[in-house]
Scaffold this motif. Structure first.
Motif, mmCIF file in Angstrom:
data_model
loop_
_atom_site.group_PDB
_atom_site.id
_atom_site.type_symbol
_atom_site.label_atom_id
_atom_site.label_comp_id
_atom_site.label_asym_id
_atom_site.label_seq_id
_atom_site.Cartn_x
_atom_site.Cartn_y
_atom_site.Cartn_z
ATOM 1 N N ILE A 111 0.841 -1.207 0.000
ATOM 2 C CA ILE A 111 0.000 0.000 0.000
ATOM 3 C C ILE A 111 0.872 1.251 0.000
ATOM 4 O O ILE A 111 0.611 2.213 -0.744
ATOM 5 C CB ILE A 111 -0.953 -0.010 1.206
ATOM 6 N N ALA A 112 1.926 1.239 0.807
ATOM 7 C CA ALA A 112 2.816 2.412 0.884
ATOM 8 C C ALA A 112 3.507 2.664 -0.446
ATOM 9 O O ALA A 112 3.607 3.817 -0.904
ATOM 10 C CB ALA A 112 3.848 2.202 1.990
ATOM 11 N N ARG A 113 3.971 1.613 -1.095
ATOM 12 C CA ARG A 113 4.669 1.806 -2.372
ATOM 13 C C ARG A 113 3.691 2.217 -3.476
ATOM 14 O O ARG A 113 4.016 3.056 -4.323
ATOM 15 C CB ARG A 113 5.397 0.524 -2.784
ATOM 16 N N ALA A 114 2.500 1.641 -3.488
ATOM 17 C CA ALA A 114 1.503 2.041 -4.478
ATOM 18 C C ALA A 114 1.134 3.510 -4.313
ATOM 19 O O ALA A 114 0.958 4.240 -5.300
ATOM 20 C CB ALA A 114 0.262 1.159 -4.352
ATOM 21 N N THR A 115 1.046 3.949 -3.063
ATOM 22 C CA THR A 115 0.750 5.361 -2.796
ATOM 23 C C THR A 115 1.890 6.249 -3.266
ATOM 24 O O THR A 115 1.681 7.296 -3.899
ATOM 25 C CB THR A 115 0.504 5.572 -1.293
ATOM 26 N N ALA A 116 3.127 5.818 -3.000
ATOM 27 C CA ALA A 116 4.295 6.637 -3.319
ATOM 28 C C ALA A 116 4.489 6.812 -4.818
ATOM 29 O O ALA A 116 4.851 7.903 -5.284
ATOM 30 C CB ALA A 116 5.547 6.020 -2.693
ATOM 31 N N ILE A 117 4.268 5.752 -5.582
ATOM 32 C CA ILE A 117 4.527 5.844 -7.025
ATOM 33 C C ILE A 117 3.244 6.063 -7.825
ATOM 34 O O ILE A 117 3.263 6.067 -9.054
ATOM 35 C CB ILE A 117 5.287 4.607 -7.551
ATOM 36 N N ALA A 151 -7.601 0.850 1.714
ATOM 37 C CA ALA A 151 -6.711 1.250 0.620
ATOM 38 C C ALA A 151 -7.465 1.234 -0.707
ATOM 39 O O ALA A 151 -7.215 2.058 -1.592
ATOM 40 C CB ALA A 151 -5.505 0.308 0.569
ATOM 41 N N GLU A 152 -8.390 0.308 -0.843
ATOM 42 C CA GLU A 152 -9.209 0.239 -2.047
ATOM 43 C C GLU A 152 -10.062 1.500 -2.175
ATOM 44 O O GLU A 152 -10.178 2.094 -3.258
ATOM 45 C CB GLU A 152 -10.083 -1.008 -1.994
ATOM 46 N N ALA A 153 -10.645 1.925 -1.057
ATOM 47 C CA ALA A 153 -11.466 3.139 -1.069
ATOM 48 C C ALA A 153 -10.635 4.370 -1.398
ATOM 49 O O ALA A 153 -11.133 5.336 -2.007
ATOM 50 C CB ALA A 153 -12.151 3.306 0.284
ATOM 51 N N ALA A 154 -9.354 4.309 -1.017
ATOM 52 C CA ALA A 154 -8.454 5.438 -1.295
ATOM 53 C C ALA A 154 -7.924 5.415 -2.721
ATOM 54 O O ALA A 154 -7.220 6.348 -3.135
ATOM 55 C CB ALA A 154 -7.291 5.424 -0.309
ATOM 56 N N GLY A 155 -8.219 4.354 -3.465
ATOM 57 C CA GLY A 155 -7.821 4.279 -4.869
ATOM 58 C C GLY A 155 -6.421 3.791 -5.125
ATOM 59 O O GLY A 155 -5.916 3.917 -6.243
ATOM 60 N N VAL A 156 -5.757 3.185 -4.114
ATOM 61 C CA VAL A 156 -4.374 2.730 -4.306
ATOM 62 C C VAL A 156 -4.272 1.210 -4.375
ATOM 63 O O VAL A 156 -3.183 0.675 -4.566
ATOM 64 C CB VAL A 156 -3.436 3.263 -3.200
ATOM 65 N N LEU A 157 -5.398 0.514 -4.225
ATOM 66 C CA LEU A 157 -5.354 -0.948 -4.186
ATOM 67 C C LEU A 157 -6.663 -1.489 -4.749
ATOM 68 O O LEU A 157 -7.725 -0.893 -4.591
ATOM 69 C CB LEU A 157 -5.134 -1.435 -2.753
ATOM 70 N N GLU A 158 -6.557 -2.665 -5.393
ATOM 71 C CA GLU A 158 -7.728 -3.403 -5.838
ATOM 72 C C GLU A 158 -7.588 -4.836 -5.335
ATOM 73 O O GLU A 158 -6.626 -5.533 -5.673
ATOM 74 C CB GLU A 158 -7.832 -3.380 -7.361
ATOM 75 N N LEU A 159 -8.525 -5.255 -4.505
ATOM 76 C CA LEU A 159 -8.523 -6.607 -3.969
ATOM 77 C C LEU A 159 -9.186 -7.523 -4.993
ATOM 78 O O LEU A 159 -10.408 -7.587 -5.089
ATOM 79 C CB LEU A 159 -9.259 -6.655 -2.635
ATOM 80 N N VAL A 160 -8.360 -8.214 -5.775
ATOM 81 C CA VAL A 160 -8.879 -8.995 -6.898
ATOM 82 C C VAL A 160 -8.915 -10.488 -6.624
ATOM 83 O O VAL A 160 -9.547 -11.236 -7.377
ATOM 84 C CB VAL A 160 -8.050 -8.741 -8.182
ATOM 85 N N GLY A 161 -8.231 -10.952 -5.560
ATOM 86 C CA GLY A 161 -8.163 -12.387 -5.354
ATOM 87 C C GLY A 161 -7.978 -12.782 -3.906
ATOM 88 O O GLY A 161 -7.508 -11.998 -3.075
ATOM 89 N N ILE A 162 -8.365 -14.024 -3.616
ATOM 90 C CA ILE A 162 -8.086 -14.673 -2.331
ATOM 91 C C ILE A 162 -7.482 -16.028 -2.673
ATOM 92 O O ILE A 162 -7.957 -16.728 -3.568
ATOM 93 C CB ILE A 162 -9.362 -14.859 -1.491
ATOM 94 N N TRP A 163 -6.422 -16.406 -1.929
ATOM 95 C CA TRP A 163 -5.733 -17.639 -2.293
ATOM 96 C C TRP A 163 -5.119 -18.282 -1.070
ATOM 97 O O TRP A 163 -5.093 -17.703 0.018
ATOM 98 C CB TRP A 163 -4.667 -17.352 -3.346
ATOM 99 N N SER A 164 -4.640 -19.507 -1.256
ATOM 100 C CA SER A 164 -3.919 -20.199 -0.199
ATOM 101 C C SER A 164 -3.214 -21.408 -0.783
ATOM 102 O O SER A 164 -3.368 -21.732 -1.970
ATOM 103 C CB SER A 164 -4.869 -20.633 0.921
#
Length: 345
Positions: A111-117, A151-164
């Motif tokens: 999240i921090a890097r997505a925000t920074a760049i 972070a999704e609401a802030a526009g810096v992240l998209e939660l596209v998957g869940i995995w394990s």
């Protein structure tokens, strides 16, 4: 000296991919290309997969993901799941790579890097479903989801998957893991739109446990024709790679071939069956750069021996060799050194 060759058959890889896709449908194939595509060569494997219509490629780490992007261009979705440095995160985001997130700290750094760049990160959150190979613990899941949603609401992240990951040790353990996974999916759905991509299974579980598959199935070894150790043969799947070596001498009726432990062949494999123009023969001894094979009528310098492959000449498969020394077929392939030339046939 003639060098050994790992001969790669594109037609077989394409046929294997098609067989896997039919088997797992409607789940979508994510072909895994970690460890230089299991020793087959990442560029060749990616090109062949893209030609076969594969749209998801699992790279394991960011460095490999960037290599995949260079080969695949902009059309493929690439998934890198190992925890990475900040510099690697930047590279992944700038090259449009989906990131697998298995810890709260890694999520915060992405999240921090997505925000920074100023790039929107596409992430797949990993729930620890019991294997304890990375993954957010169930008791910490709600907090991680809340962080991702903010972070999704802030526009810096998209939660596209869940995995394990699952252990594939027993059906009962895998059923328990699926229950944990589905509960994690349910909790995410309670907070907003459910992610499109759900992936729990790798090769073996994807093949034999259809009820465990999600919308994506991460499959590596089976695409390359490498079956599970101690597992049955796979319908419609054949080894993509054949390891060959040339006869460089005939001594007392035995064939001396130009391959040895320096090429990545364990000396403990002495005694296995290899393929010759006259069928299966014993691999009697493995030295550093040469090995000795039981001779056959008319053996001559320049003849080709198949150390492993599809068995058409009586040779063992990579997994059969691996079982002899208590490992997996992937290791037989990935330990081959640069002395072994990769040749597309």
């Amino acid at each position: 000296m003639t060098r050994p060759e790992l001969r790669l058959d594109g037609n077989v890889l394409r046929a294997n991919i098609a067989a896997v896709q039919r088997r797992i449908a409607p789940s979508e194939l994510m072909i895994v290309v970690k460890d230089d595509a299991y020793g087959h060569g990442l560029p060749w494997a990616v090109e062949t997969a893209i030609e076969s219509g594969v749209t998801w490629i699992g790279s394991f780490d960011v460095r490999s993901a960037i290599d995949v992007r260079r080969v695949a261009g902009g059309g493929a979705r690439i998934f890198a799941w190992v925890t990475s440095t900040d510099a690697e995160i930047d590279e992944a985001l700038l090259h449009d790579v989906d990131l697998g997130i298995g810890t709260a700290d890694y999520l915060d750094r992405v999240i921090a890097r997505a925000t920074a760049i100023e790039v929107r990160a596409r992430v797949h959150l990993k729930i620890d479903s019991g294997l304890h190979r990375n993954g957010i613990l169930p008791e910490d899941w709600a907090d991680a989801v809340a962080t991702a949603r903010a972070a999704e609401a802030a526009g810096v992240l998209e939660l596209v998957g869940i995995w394990s990951h699952i252990a594939e040790a027993s059906d009962a353990e895998d059923d328990e893991a699926q229950a944990v996974f589905l509960e994690a999916v349910r909790q995410v759905g309670d907070t907003g739109a459910a992610p499109t991509f759900l992936h729990l299974t790798a090769s073996a579980a994807s093949w034999w446990r259809p009820e465990l598959r999600g919308t994506l199935s991460r499959i590596g070894a089976f695409c390359y024709g490498v079956r599970s150790a101690d597992g049955p043969e796979l319908d419609g799947i054949r080894p993509v790679a054949t390891l060959t070596a040339s006869v460089v001498d005939v001594v007392d009726g035995d064939a001396v071939v130009a391959i040895g432990s320096f090429d990545g062949i364990p000396s403990t494999l002495a005694g296995v069956a290899v393929g010759t123009p006259q069928g299966a023969r014993e691999l009697r001894r493995i030295d550093q750069t040469r090995s000795v094979v039981a001779g056959w009528p008319g053996a001559t310098v320049g003849d080709v021996v198949r150390v492993f492959g599809a068995g058409e000449w009586g040779e063992s498969s990579a997994t059969t060799l691996a079982e002899r020394i208590d490992t997996v077929g992937e290791e037989i392939l990935t330990r081959l050194t640069s002395r072994v030339r990769r040749v597309v046939v």
